[in-house]
Write an enzyme that holds these catalytic residues in place. Structure first.
Site, short mmCIF file in Angstrom:
data_model
loop_
_atom_site.label_atom_id
_atom_site.label_comp_id
_atom_site.label_asym_id
_atom_site.label_seq_id
_atom_site.Cartn_x
_atom_site.Cartn_y
_atom_site.Cartn_z
N GLY A 60 69.09 -31.90 -22.67
CA GLY A 60 68.21 -30.99 -23.39
C GLY A 60 67.77 -31.54 -24.74
N CYS A 103 59.89 -35.61 -20.19
CA CYS A 103 61.26 -35.14 -20.09
C CYS A 103 61.30 -33.83 -19.30
CB CYS A 103 61.87 -34.93 -21.46
SG CYS A 103 63.59 -34.54 -21.36
#
Lengths: 242, 313
Positions: B80, B137
């Site tokens: 994350g 991402c």
């Protein structure tokens, strides 16, 4: 210095149900209780971390002992290795316990006894009074070396009385999260400091990948700390349990 | 050993923007931290560069819960984008990188176009030589994914970053698309000097066991990496190479010398090594040394000659 070591298995032995002891001969020069090594297990992508349960320094080489329980593919791979086989491991990783000259209670739940055996040896050598209590699910899972062994029940049963009775000043613990959380709460309640050795799945084991972080309150700030590099030892009262 | 043989020049022929690397081996973002952590284990001299952890405008704590999950031949991560933020990076990490003379690509990620524009400007002001833009991402719920998966938005994003940043601009592409060629072309026309690919593939790790009288289960959704993604990476690199004129930095499951040759044949001009660093912290160094040894033994004068022999031989 942290390094990628190539050691040789000196001994591998089944010591209890699904539990193994492995002694590795290498040129590792130092290790402290609760530090760990990270072993390459065949072609597995992630190395497996194991707490050091004994370390014996010889003139040029050393013997590093780990204990492990069969859990999955990594530990199955290790179990099948033989004396003389090569072991690729990173060591010595993480920060060990901060040993203090205080009457100490050592709690090892299940395979969490591994670093406690090493710690006990160090405390004994330093003449620091200590008491090691361990807990196992069944008789056939017992790993020897404790002053008291709890079988079946929880290692935490009657621990408060024990702390008071023995005038314990410092608690060291290693084991499943549920046990460590109980130790943490008890240590806060009794105002007895504690040091907890945590376990978490790791990828890099040197603080790079951020895969094994936990949240701590330190210096009034909530921040992530990696179990592998900043830990595995954290202090009672600072961990935010998930 | 003659490491100068491995000197690698990545050049955008249209603009002459150039990045010179000591070797074609680069540590991939997210597997090298802030580039300081591996110093205990390896000699960083053999690395062409290291791509930093993805840096965002503000610091990020990343995801809660399980972040990594091992699968056959690889792993899934959902870190994350935990990072210190650009301000702390410039203040704390950059001086160390400069002092230790570590060549690096600054990897950046953002939630909005403005984030990227600001990051690009800060990179410019701090004379960062090379920027690797993470438009792919898959971990962050908002932003990242959309930019990287739509040619129009990728073109617009790249052009806006280009305006604020004159250094060597690398756009890192996601494989989670059915049309990698259009994305590569969009980045190129937006002003990218180079493409790096591939980022992680979307994956789901499942662990389910029957213990006692119930199922114990766990699911971890994130980005898949490791040797298991190599065939996808080879395909994507090949597609990209056929679509654009700018150089391509290849990554995805590289862990041995023959992988480098395979990726050169597919179209790589340089390489990034990611997940393999976790197995073997010294992998980048040893790959550079092995490559060098191979070239000396077989009389390949430099890296360009070797590439030529693989592509045209």
């Amino acid at each position: 210095m942290k390094k990628d070591y190539k050691g040789k298995i000196e001994l591998i032995e089944n010591i209890a149900l699904d539990t193994y002891k492995m002694v590795i001969l290498s040129d590792l020069r130092w290790a402290n209780p609760a530090q760990f090594i990270s072993i390459l297990c065949g072609n597995k992508t992630m190395r497996r971390p194991f707490s050091i349960s004994d370390f014996e320094k010889k003139e040029k080489e050393s013997l590093t002992t780990i204990l492990f329980k069969l859990k999955g593919e990594g530990t199955s791979y290790l179990k099948n290795l033989k004396k003389g086989d090569e072991i690729d491991f990173l060591a010595p990783l993480g920060n060990g316990f901060k040993i203090e000259n205080k009457k100490s209670l050592l709690i090892g739940a299940g395979i969490g006894i591994a670093p406690m055996l090493f710690l006990k040896k160090e405390l004994n050598e330093k003449n620091i009074e200590n008491f090691l209590i361990s807990g196992f699910k069944n008789e056939n899972e017992i790993i020897k070396g404790s002053d008291k062994t709890v079988i079946g029940g929880s290692v935490m049963d009657n621990i408060e009385e024990l702390i008071k009775e023995k005038n314990i000043e410092l608690i060291y613990a290693c084991g499943p999260k549920v046990v460590l959380k109980m130790v943490d709460e008890l240590s806060t309640k009794l105002n007895t400091p504690s040091q907890l050795a945590l376990e978490k799945v790791m990828a890099c084991s040197i603080g790079v990948c951020r895969g094994c972080v936990i949240k701590l309150i330190r210096n009034n700030k909530i921040q992530n700390y990696s179990v592998c590099k900043d830990g595995p030892v954290f202090f009672g009262g600072e961990i935010i349990w998930e | 050993m003659g490491i100068e043989k491995l000197k690698t020049v990545l050049k955008n022929e249209k603009t002459n923007n150039t990045l010179i690397l000591k070797t074609p081996i680069i540590g991939a973002s997210g597997t090298y931290g802030y580039n300081i952590e591996y110093a205990d284990f390896i000699n960083l001299d053999y690395l062409g560069a290291i791509s930093t952890k993805g840096i965002t405008l503000e610091s990020r704590l990343g995801n809660d819960g399980d972040r990594i999950f091992e699968v056959q031949g690889g792993m899934i991560n959902r870190i994350g984008l935990e990072n210190v933020g650009i301000e702390n990076f410039i203040k704390e990490k950059l001086p160390v990188l400069k002092e230790k003379k570590i060549d690096f690509l600054l990897n950046i990620a953002g939630n909005t176009i403005e984030d990227y524009e600001k990051l690009a400007l800060i990179a410019s002001q701090n004379e960062i030589k090379a920027l690797e833009v993470n438009v792919s991402c898959p971990n962050v719920k908002q932003g990242c994914l959309e930019f990287g998966l739509n040619p129009e938005s990728l073109f617009s994003l790249t052009s806006k970053i280009r305006k604020n940043y004159k250094g060597f601009l690398i756009v890192k592409l996601s494989p989670n698309t059915s049309d990698i060629k259009s994305l590569a072309m969009a980045a190129e026309s937006g002003g990218a000097d180079c493409i790096s690919a591939i980022n992680t593939l979307r994956g789901l790790g499942v662990d389910i066991k029957y213990i006692g009288n119930k199922f114990i289960k766990k699911m971890v959704q994130g980005g898949l990496s490791g040797s298991c993604i190599k065939p996808v990476a080879l395909y994507m690199v090949n597609q990209i190479k056929n679509a654009v004129k700018i150089p391509v930095i290849a990554m995805g499951g590289i862990c041995k010398l023959s992988d480098l040759f395979e990726f050169i044949l597919a179209g790589a001009d340089a390489f990034q090594i990611g997940t393999a660093n976790f197995q073997t912290p010294s992998i980048c160094t040893s790959l550079a040394l092995e490559l060098c040894e191979f070239m000396e033994k077989n009389n390949f004068y430099d890296f360009e000659t070797l590439k030529g022999a693989i592509l045209n031989g």
